[in-house]
Scaffold this motif. Sequence first.
Motif, PDB file in Angstrom:
ATOM      1  N   ASN A  60      32.088 -67.328 -56.748  1.00 23.19           N
ATOM      2  CA  ASN A  60      33.083 -68.077 -57.518  1.00 23.19           C
ATOM      3  C   ASN A  60      34.495 -67.685 -57.112  1.00 23.19           C
ATOM      4  O   ASN A  60      34.834 -66.510 -57.086  1.00 23.19           O
ATOM      5  N   ARG A  61      35.299 -68.674 -56.817  1.00 24.28           N
ATOM      6  CA  ARG A  61      36.708 -68.435 -56.493  1.00 24.28           C
ATOM      7  C   ARG A  61      37.564 -69.348 -57.355  1.00 24.28           C
ATOM      8  O   ARG A  61      37.319 -70.559 -57.401  1.00 24.28           O
ATOM      9  N   GLU A  62      38.563 -68.788 -58.002  1.00 17.55           N
ATOM     10  CA  GLU A  62      39.412 -69.622 -58.843  1.00 17.55           C
ATOM     11  C   GLU A  62      40.228 -70.584 -57.989  1.00 17.55           C
ATOM     12  O   GLU A  62      40.379 -71.757 -58.321  1.00 17.55           O
ATOM     13  N   PRO A 151      34.402 -72.478 -40.667  1.00 18.59           N
ATOM     14  CA  PRO A 151      34.988 -73.698 -41.239  1.00 18.59           C
ATOM     15  C   PRO A 151      34.101 -74.351 -42.282  1.00 18.59           C
ATOM     16  O   PRO A 151      32.867 -74.216 -42.261  1.00 18.59           O
ATOM     17  N   VAL A 152      34.743 -75.057 -43.195  1.00 17.43           N
ATOM     18  CA  VAL A 152      34.021 -75.816 -44.216  1.00 17.43           C
ATOM     19  C   VAL A 152      33.396 -77.051 -43.576  1.00 17.43           C
ATOM     20  O   VAL A 152      34.042 -77.778 -42.820  1.00 17.43           O
ATOM     21  N   GLN A 160      31.856 -78.927 -57.598  1.00 15.34           N
ATOM     22  CA  GLN A 160      32.997 -78.113 -57.178  1.00 15.34           C
ATOM     23  C   GLN A 160      32.558 -76.996 -56.225  1.00 15.34           C
ATOM     24  O   GLN A 160      32.890 -75.832 -56.406  1.00 15.34           O
ATOM     25  N   THR A 161      31.807 -77.377 -55.214  1.00 17.22           N
ATOM     26  CA  THR A 161      31.326 -76.400 -54.245  1.00 17.22           C
ATOM     27  C   THR A 161      31.646 -76.836 -52.821  1.00 17.22           C
ATOM     28  O   THR A 161      31.739 -78.033 -52.525  1.00 17.22           O
ATOM     29  N   LYS A 171      32.007 -71.688 -54.728  1.00 17.98           N
ATOM     30  CA  LYS A 171      32.368 -72.432 -55.943  1.00 17.98           C
ATOM     31  C   LYS A 171      33.868 -72.272 -56.156  1.00 17.98           C
ATOM     32  O   LYS A 171      34.379 -71.154 -56.139  1.00 17.98           O
ATOM     33  N   TYR A 172      34.579 -73.380 -56.303  1.00 17.03           N
ATOM     34  CA  TYR A 172      36.026 -73.312 -56.489  1.00 17.03           C
ATOM     35  C   TYR A 172      36.427 -73.865 -57.847  1.00 17.03           C
ATOM     36  O   TYR A 172      35.747 -74.717 -58.414  1.00 17.03           O
ATOM     37  N   GLY A 173      37.552 -73.366 -58.341  1.00 16.07           N
ATOM     38  CA  GLY A 173      38.154 -73.937 -59.537  1.00 16.07           C
ATOM     39  C   GLY A 173      39.203 -74.957 -59.144  1.00 16.07           C
ATOM     40  O   GLY A 173      39.222 -76.085 -59.629  1.00 16.07           O
TER      41      GLY A 173
END
Length: 497
Positions: A60-62, A151-152, A160-161, A171-173
Motif C-alpha cells: 500500500n502506498r498513499e 515500469p508500470v 486502485q492498483t 495499491k495507491y491512494g
Amino acid sequence: MSSARRLMATMSNNWSLKNGLSLWCPQSTSLNRLPRQSSVPSRSFRRSYTVLSSSFANENREYVIVGGGNAAGYAARTFVEHGMANGKLCIVSKEAYAPYERPALTKGYLFPSDKKPARLPGFHTCVGSGGERQTSEWYKEQGIEMLYEDPVTGIDIEKQTLTTNSGKLLKYGTLIISTGCTASRFPEKIGGKLLGVHYIRDVADADSLIASLEKARKVVVVGGGYIGMEVAAAAVGWKLDTTVIFPEDHLLQRLFTPSLARKYEELYQENGVKFMKGVSIENLEAGSDGRVAAVKLGNGSTIDADTIIIGIGAKPAVSPFESVGLNTTVGGIQVDGQFRTSIPGIFAIGDVAAFPLKMYNRIARVEHVDHARRSAQHCIKALLSSQTHTYDYLPYFYSRVFEYEGSPRKVWWQFFGDNVGETIEIGNFDPKITTFWMDAGKLKGVLLESGSPEEFQLLPKLARSQPFLDKAKLKNATSVEEALEVARAALQDEAAV
C-alpha cells in the motif's frame, strides 16, 4: 512514398511553426478553445484508501508517482517541502537512476572526455533550478521508496492498483502519472534498429551514442529541431564529419524565422557542419558487418555514415494509461488546470499532460523541462494544500550549444510567448540578435540570443504583459540593446496607466 519519407513528412506537418518548439497546440477553435464547463471535476477530492485484501498488506502506498524524469523529481521535492513524503511516497521508474535534468543528455553529456562532459550525479534534479541535488541517497533520507527499472505495465482503476513489469502489485491512494515521452523511431524494415543508429531519451541512450562517437568518422543527424541542433554541435566538439538532414527548408522551423535560421546555419557551417535541407530518406543501409553504413535519400543518392542520430520528435508515453482519458487532438492525458484527470485521485504532469494553456485559451501539451518542473510543483501544491488557482503557464524554450572547452563561440538563446503574427528582427548575430513577434500591434513572443542576465529577465515580463509596441521605433533601433529598451519603455508605460 517510403516509410521514412512518410514519417518525416508527418512529423514536419505536425510541428507547424505556429505551434512553437515542442508545443503542440492546434489552432482549431472548435477543438481547442477552453469549454465553459470542464469535463474534469473541479471540486477537491481524495481517493478512498482501503486495503482490499491481505495480499496488499505490504504493497500500500498513499502516493505513487509513475515515471522517473524531471517532473517526478520536482514532484518529490514538493512532497518533501509539505512534509508528506516520508513513508507515504513511492516512485516507480523504468530507469536505473534517480530523476535527473534530462536536457543535459544532448548538451554537456555528449562532450568528448577531454572537454569535461557532464556526468551523474552532477545533474540530478533539482540542480537545474538551483535546488538540492536529489541523488538516490537523498530519496532514502527522505523516506521515499524508489522502484528502479520496473515500469508500470497495467492499471486497475476500480481497485486502485498498478502492475509492474516484474509482477509487483502496488495499491495507491493517489496516482501521479509522469511518464513523459518516447522517441519517435524509424521502422525496423528501413534500418531503424541497425547498429550505429541512435535515439536519445535517457542515460543509456546517451552512453550508447558516446561509444559510437568515440569510433565514428562520418556522422549523420536526422532532424533539424532541438535534438538535431544540439547533437550536431556536440559532434563538432569531437571533430567529426557531420551532416544534418531534414525535410523542412530551414532549421527549427517550428520557431525560427527563415532569416534567424540562416544565421544559425551559417554558424554551424563555419564549424564544419553540412546541411541537406528539404530532402527525404528512403532507408538506412547496412554494411557487411551489420552496422549502418549509409543513408539512402529519396532522390536515390546516398551519404556514407557510420553513426546516425535520429531526432524527429517524440510521442507521449500514455501506455498503459489510455483508460484514464486521452486528448486525441494534442495527444497525452487530458487534465484540468490543477492537473487532475477525469478519474478522481489520478493526476498527470509534464510532457504527458494535455492541459489548459490559460493565457492563450487553448489546450496544449508542452515537451520542455520548464513545464515539467512547474507542472509538478503546481500539481502537488494543489493536491497537498489549499491552492486552487489554475496553472497559468508562459511558454518558454531555450537551447545552449557549443559550450565545451575550446569552443570559439558559445550559443544560448531563450524564447518566451507565442510565435504568431509578423516578426521584427534586430541585431547582426555578433553575438546578439533578437526577434519580436507582434500581432495587431501587441507583442506576442520574443527571442534573444546571447543576452545579459538582466536582458533575459526582461523577456518573460514582455511576453506575459503583451504590451503595445511602436513598430517604427522598434524597426529603427540600431542595436539589440536599443530594441529591448523600446520594449521595456512600452512595458513601463502600460504599467503606469
